[in-house]
Design an enzyme around this catalytic site. Structure first.
Site, mmCIF file in Angstrom:
data_model
loop_
_atom_site.group_PDB
_atom_site.id
_atom_site.type_symbol
_atom_site.label_atom_id
_atom_site.label_comp_id
_atom_site.label_asym_id
_atom_site.label_seq_id
_atom_site.Cartn_x
_atom_site.Cartn_y
_atom_site.Cartn_z
ATOM 1 N N HIS A 63 1.204 -1.142 -0.149
ATOM 2 C CA HIS A 63 -0.001 0.028 -0.594
ATOM 3 C C HIS A 63 0.712 1.477 -0.197
ATOM 4 O O HIS A 63 2.279 1.286 -0.135
ATOM 5 C CB HIS A 63 -0.641 0.289 1.298
ATOM 6 C CG HIS A 63 -0.059 -0.085 2.499
ATOM 7 N ND1 HIS A 63 0.578 -0.784 3.138
ATOM 8 C CD2 HIS A 63 -0.188 0.533 3.333
ATOM 9 C CE1 HIS A 63 0.965 -0.596 4.622
ATOM 10 N NE2 HIS A 63 0.386 0.549 4.597
ATOM 11 N N HIS A 65 0.912 3.423 2.357
ATOM 12 C CA HIS A 65 1.067 4.787 3.884
ATOM 13 C C HIS A 65 3.158 4.798 3.405
ATOM 14 O O HIS A 65 3.757 4.005 2.978
ATOM 15 C CB HIS A 65 1.352 4.188 4.855
ATOM 16 C CG HIS A 65 -0.120 4.074 4.656
ATOM 17 N ND1 HIS A 65 -1.402 3.572 5.522
ATOM 18 C CD2 HIS A 65 -0.804 5.324 4.592
ATOM 19 C CE1 HIS A 65 -2.671 3.954 5.763
ATOM 20 N NE2 HIS A 65 -2.696 5.483 5.118
ATOM 21 N N ASP A 67 5.532 5.030 5.531
ATOM 22 C CA ASP A 67 6.655 3.667 5.945
ATOM 23 C C ASP A 67 6.876 2.481 4.821
ATOM 24 O O ASP A 67 7.750 1.935 5.367
ATOM 25 C CB ASP A 67 6.867 3.409 7.316
ATOM 26 C CG ASP A 67 5.048 3.110 7.291
ATOM 27 O OD1 ASP A 67 3.854 3.281 6.649
ATOM 28 O OD2 ASP A 67 4.539 2.526 8.275
ATOM 29 N N HIS A 68 6.317 2.365 3.977
ATOM 30 C CA HIS A 68 6.617 1.433 2.913
ATOM 31 C C HIS A 68 6.086 1.314 1.707
ATOM 32 O O HIS A 68 6.845 0.092 1.038
ATOM 33 C CB HIS A 68 4.903 0.433 2.409
ATOM 34 C CG HIS A 68 4.484 0.192 4.343
ATOM 35 N ND1 HIS A 68 4.767 -1.166 4.718
ATOM 36 C CD2 HIS A 68 3.695 0.150 5.321
ATOM 37 C CE1 HIS A 68 4.269 -1.701 6.193
ATOM 38 N NE2 HIS A 68 3.721 -0.636 6.495
ATOM 39 N N HIS A 141 -7.309 -2.441 5.700
ATOM 40 C CA HIS A 141 -6.457 -0.978 6.037
ATOM 41 C C HIS A 141 -7.359 0.055 5.670
ATOM 42 O O HIS A 141 -8.565 0.028 5.569
ATOM 43 C CB HIS A 141 -4.983 -0.643 5.874
ATOM 44 C CG HIS A 141 -4.056 -0.623 6.445
ATOM 45 N ND1 HIS A 141 -4.020 -0.250 7.892
ATOM 46 C CD2 HIS A 141 -2.880 0.461 6.063
ATOM 47 C CE1 HIS A 141 -3.414 0.804 8.658
ATOM 48 N NE2 HIS A 141 -2.493 0.732 7.148
ATOM 49 N N HIS A 266 7.011 -4.907 11.939
ATOM 50 C CA HIS A 266 6.627 -3.714 11.572
ATOM 51 C C HIS A 266 5.989 -3.210 13.677
ATOM 52 O O HIS A 266 4.549 -3.067 13.925
ATOM 53 C CB HIS A 266 5.071 -3.577 10.625
ATOM 54 C CG HIS A 266 4.901 -2.698 10.473
ATOM 55 N ND1 HIS A 266 3.865 -1.896 11.036
ATOM 56 C CD2 HIS A 266 4.989 -1.969 9.100
ATOM 57 C CE1 HIS A 266 3.225 -0.768 10.799
ATOM 58 N NE2 HIS A 266 4.363 -0.555 9.824
#
Length: 304
Positions: A63, A65, A67-68, A141, A266
């Site tokens: 996805h 976001h 941090d990814h 999510h 995570h």
């Protein structure tokens, strides 16, 4: 060194810490390399881990976001600098195509990488490789999110004593494996007579989601399950609010799905002692539990 292993590049969640970089995971699967969710700083973590840009065949984002995915520009620039050979396949939720475009062209550079984009619109197979089939499964999510599952084809383990007894030898062994039967003298030998079924290995990658059917579908029978465990069970209410998992939930999923190696990652920066994640997951799951740390190398378990 195992030819099937997980190289952990980062294990933090929303904010990196002094000891945990943002996400990043490279799966080495024979000659195939899959880079999952490269967060900010992944390019440097690859250097620390001895991972070359040429090791990456598939770039898989769950996805959008930060941090990814904020490491995507650096990884692509590194691929250009290192003159990556061949195509690199990028998989990501189709609803985030604009984000991916901005990440790909975040700055001026010599875009020489043969990057082939494959936006994901629904569950199902997204790539076929000799080493296995890559599938995407929708998770739950706050934005569109998909998990990934790599499935090796089932095969056969040849039985040397049965091959000798039936007189199958040399090139006939390969022909028997390809065609299912072979004529030896005046009789036909079937593959089932001289082999046993060998289940293919399974790898699953689950990030940012609350507990849902997709989590169980991805984890089913996995030899290795890499799964977010952002929270401990004491904060289950927060986990549900932000649509994340706890270590206890991850352990229960692994137990229900027959997972062999459970890799937790995570982690929220609110927890100082990683042993608590191990204890919580192990209370529900009696298999191998790994609390991932940056730069760990975790071998995929040997065949059953």
């Amino acid at each position: 060194m195992s030819n099937r292993e997980l190289v952990v590049l980062g294990t933090a969640s929303q904010a990196p810490t002094r000891t945990r970089n943002h996400n990043g995971y490279l799966l080495r699967w024979d000659g195939l390399g899959l880079l999952f969710d490269p967060g900010e700083g992944t390019q440097r973590q690859m250097t620390f881990a001895g991972v070359s840009a040429n090791d990456v065949d598939h770039l898989c984002l769950t996805h959008f976001h930060g941090d990814h995915c904020l490491g995507v520009p650096g990884v692509l620039h590194r691929m250009t600098t290192d003159r990556v050979r061949g195509a690199v396949h990028a998989h990501y939720p189709a609803s985030g195509a604009t984000f991916f475009h901005h990440l790909r062209y975040a700055s001026a550079y010599d875009d020489s990488v043969r990057l082939e984009e494959h936006p994901i619109t629904r569950d199902g197979v997204i790539a076929h490789e000799a080493a296995g089939t890559l599938r995407a499964v929708r998770l739950e999510h706050r934005i569109d999110t998909f998990g990934y599952r790599l499935e090796e084809p089932d095969g056969h383990r040849m039985l040397p004593e049965e091959l000798a007894r039936t007189g199958v030898r040399g090139p006939d062994i390969g022909r028997l494996q390809r065609e299912g039967s072979v004529v030896v003298g005046d009789r036909t030998v079937e593959l089932a007579q001289v082999s046993r079924p060998r289940p293919g290995q399974r790898f699953a990658f689950v990030m940012d989601t609350r507990l849902c059917d997709g989590v169980f579908e991805l984890a089913d029978g996995a030899d290795m399950l890499v799964i977010e465990s952002t929270f401990l069970d004491q904060d289950a209410t927060l986990a549900e609010r932000y649509r994340h998992l706890t270590a206890a939930q991850a352990g229960r999923v692994a137990a229900a799905c027959g997972v062999r190696c459970l890799v937790l990652t995570h982690f929220s920066q609110r927890y100082a002692d990683p042993r608590r994640f191990q204890e919580e997951a192990a209370a529900a799951f009696d298999g191998q539990v790994v609390v991932a740390a940056d730069l760990d190398r975790v071998p995929v378990p040997p065949r059953r």
